[in-house]
Design an enzyme around this catalytic site. Structure first.
Site, mmCIF file in Angstrom:
data_model
loop_
_atom_site.group_PDB
_atom_site.id
_atom_site.type_symbol
_atom_site.label_atom_id
_atom_site.label_comp_id
_atom_site.label_asym_id
_atom_site.label_seq_id
_atom_site.Cartn_x
_atom_site.Cartn_y
_atom_site.Cartn_z
ATOM 1 N N CYS A 72 -13.032 -9.466 9.459
ATOM 2 C CA CYS A 72 -14.449 -9.913 9.088
ATOM 3 C C CYS A 72 -15.177 -9.604 7.698
ATOM 4 O O CYS A 72 -16.314 -10.198 7.164
ATOM 5 C CB CYS A 72 -15.674 -9.501 10.223
ATOM 6 N N CYS A 115 -16.385 -5.619 14.439
ATOM 7 C CA CYS A 115 -16.111 -7.029 15.176
ATOM 8 C C CYS A 115 -15.311 -6.773 16.310
ATOM 9 O O CYS A 115 -14.979 -7.811 16.684
ATOM 10 C CB CYS A 115 -15.566 -7.773 14.086
ATOM 11 N N ASP A 139 -3.107 1.896 7.064
ATOM 12 C CA ASP A 139 -2.326 1.614 6.058
ATOM 13 C C ASP A 139 -2.153 -0.149 6.116
ATOM 14 O O ASP A 139 -2.113 -0.692 4.917
ATOM 15 C CB ASP A 139 -0.869 2.351 6.045
ATOM 16 N N ASP A 154 0.892 -1.201 -0.116
ATOM 17 C CA ASP A 154 0.019 -0.080 0.103
ATOM 18 C C ASP A 154 0.911 1.137 -0.035
ATOM 19 O O ASP A 154 1.731 1.382 0.916
ATOM 20 C CB ASP A 154 -0.886 -0.094 1.149
ATOM 21 N N GLU A 186 -1.716 -1.408 -5.917
ATOM 22 C CA GLU A 186 -2.852 -0.839 -6.191
ATOM 23 C C GLU A 186 -2.779 0.118 -7.473
ATOM 24 O O GLU A 186 -1.708 0.642 -7.787
ATOM 25 C CB GLU A 186 -3.785 -0.002 -4.968
ATOM 26 N N CYS A 243 -12.670 -4.379 6.499
ATOM 27 C CA CYS A 243 -12.299 -4.824 7.450
ATOM 28 C C CYS A 243 -11.468 -6.299 6.884
ATOM 29 O O CYS A 243 -12.099 -7.193 6.480
ATOM 30 C CB CYS A 243 -12.911 -5.353 8.571
ATOM 31 N N CYS A 277 -13.253 -1.741 13.876
ATOM 32 C CA CYS A 277 -14.415 -2.293 13.145
ATOM 33 C C CYS A 277 -15.385 -2.791 14.182
ATOM 34 O O CYS A 277 -15.167 -3.012 15.421
ATOM 35 C CB CYS A 277 -14.009 -3.479 12.280
#
Length: 403
Positions: free
Chosen positions: A329, A347, A354, A189, A273, A326, A345
């Site tokens: 999950c 969860c 990052d 990333d 990306e 996430c 999150c």
């Protein structure tokens, strides 16, 4: 297993005054021939809707040399002039294939000063390089050895804005394609706080080369602005600005070369990306920092080095929500502003923005390599309520500690 690739080896050299004058004349003639051929081809299309081929421009060059006004074209080697016509043909081919815009004229002040010589226009023997129209070899600083038994196919001589002379030799090089240790995979990333964040949690510091020399550059630019246009002092001040820019570019390029080489050697699959850097530069607040990071240059280096060494480079769609998803999950957050560097999150998992993005990129990339799946998940699918790319996620993140 080994692979033979075309590889350019670039060296700095120090020409004598006579050699510098000869090369300056060659640069000027190359630029003139390119511009005249471009004008002839443009007029032929505009007036007669006629496409002029390379052979036709080569015949025009022969005619130009016979005129009194352009007789000086005979004073330089004919090979760089022919190569300029070939480069123009490639530019038109890319334009017709819609890979590039319409070719533009070369500027005496802004365009790159270079000339390309083929095997008939140079002699390379016993580590000495001699160009056509020159009696003495170039004083090249051989900073690294050429491949054993290398025989250059083309030689490109150039001069940058800082006044430095370079020669680039295109040779065949054999690269051993050794599998990466452990056949590892990594998601990458790109960022500004950290130049790169890897899916294993490693963060690579952003050196910010331009920021380190920003004060020196600003002082040199102010000094340049005070000089009278056309004066010798202005030429000296311009050279000082160019040298600072060259120092910044050299340091950035060296850092990216070392970084991409390490990533390619250590990993068999690399996932990045697909960033639209050109559009991102429209953000006036971040444009300077994005340009300093060199994301486009990093991707270019990673692509050709991965190809050389037989690595798998996967590019994930730019719209893939890697930051908002996430990695534990698979839940998708509603929004994720740039100032949010960590988030929790529903969860209960606390994510570093990052690192989480890098893990999601790795999962999406492995889904592509495993089953050819897409990498832009929808909000929910008809059966599982989860994106198809995220079905690969448990295997991709197995063994990776959660922050």
């Amino acid at each position: 297993m080994a692979r033979t690739v075309k590889r350019a080896f670039k060296y700095r050299f120090y020409p004598t005054p006579e050699q510098a004058a000869e090369l300056a004349r060659t640069f000027g003639c190359v630029r003139l021939v390119y511009n005249m051929a471009l004008q002839a081809r443009s007029e032929a299309w505009t007036l007669r809707r006629e496409r002029v081929s390379y052979n036709a421009t080569s015949a025009l060059l022969t005619g130009w040399k016979k005129t009194q006004e352009l007789a000086f074209l005979n004073d330089v080697s004919c090979v760089p002039l022919q190569q300029a016509l070939r480069h123009l043909q490639v530019a038109f081919t890319n334009f017709w294939a819609k890979r590039a815009g319409y070719p533009s004229f070369k500027s005496r002040k802004r365009s790159r000063r270079s000339a390309e010589y083929t095997t008939s226009a140079f002699r390379f023997r016993d580590g000495k390089l001699t160009l056509a129209k020159m009696s003495a070899p170039l004083d090249v600083v051989w900073s690294r050895p050429l491949p054993p038994g290398a025989s250059p196919s083309t030689v490109t001589v150039s001069q940058d804005a800082a006044g430095r002379w370079f020669v680039s030799l295109l040779c065949d090089d054999v690269i051993e394609q050794v599998p990466a240790p452990g056949m590892g995979s990594v998601g990458i990333d790109a960022g500004l706080d950290s130049l790169l964040t890897l899916s294993n949690g490693e963060k690579i510091v952003n050196p910010r080369h331009e920021r380190a020399d920003r004060q020196r550059l600003a002082k040199a630019q102010r000094n340049l602005a005070r000089k009278e246009k056309g004066s010798a002092n202005r030429a000296k001040a311009r050279l000082m600005v160019a040298r600072i820019h060259a120092r910044i570019g050299d340091r950035r390029r060296d850092h990216l070369h070392k970084l991409t080489t390490r990533l390619v050697r250590e990993n068999q699959t690399l996932v990045i990306e697909d960033l639209t850097v050109r559009n991102m530069l429209g953000n006036r607040s971040l444009a300077r920092a994005i340009s300093d990071a060199g994301w486009r240059q990093f991707r270019t280096m990673l692509e050709y080095k991965a190809d050389w060494h037989g690595r798998n480079l996967v590019t994930v769609d730019r719209w893939f929500p890697s930051s908002k998803l996430c990695s534990t999950c698979g839940a998708l957050a509603d929004r994720m502003p740039l100032n949010v560097r960590s988030w929790t999150c529903r969860c209960g998992t606390v994510h570093d923005r990052d690192v989480n993005a890098a893990r999601n990129l790795l999962a999406a990339g492995l889904a592509v390599t495993a089953c050819g799946d897409g990498v832009r998940p929808q909000q929910e699918t008809s059966r599982t309520g989860r994106s198809s790319a995220k079905q690969e996620n448990p295997r991709a993140t197995k063994g990776i500690p959660v922050l």
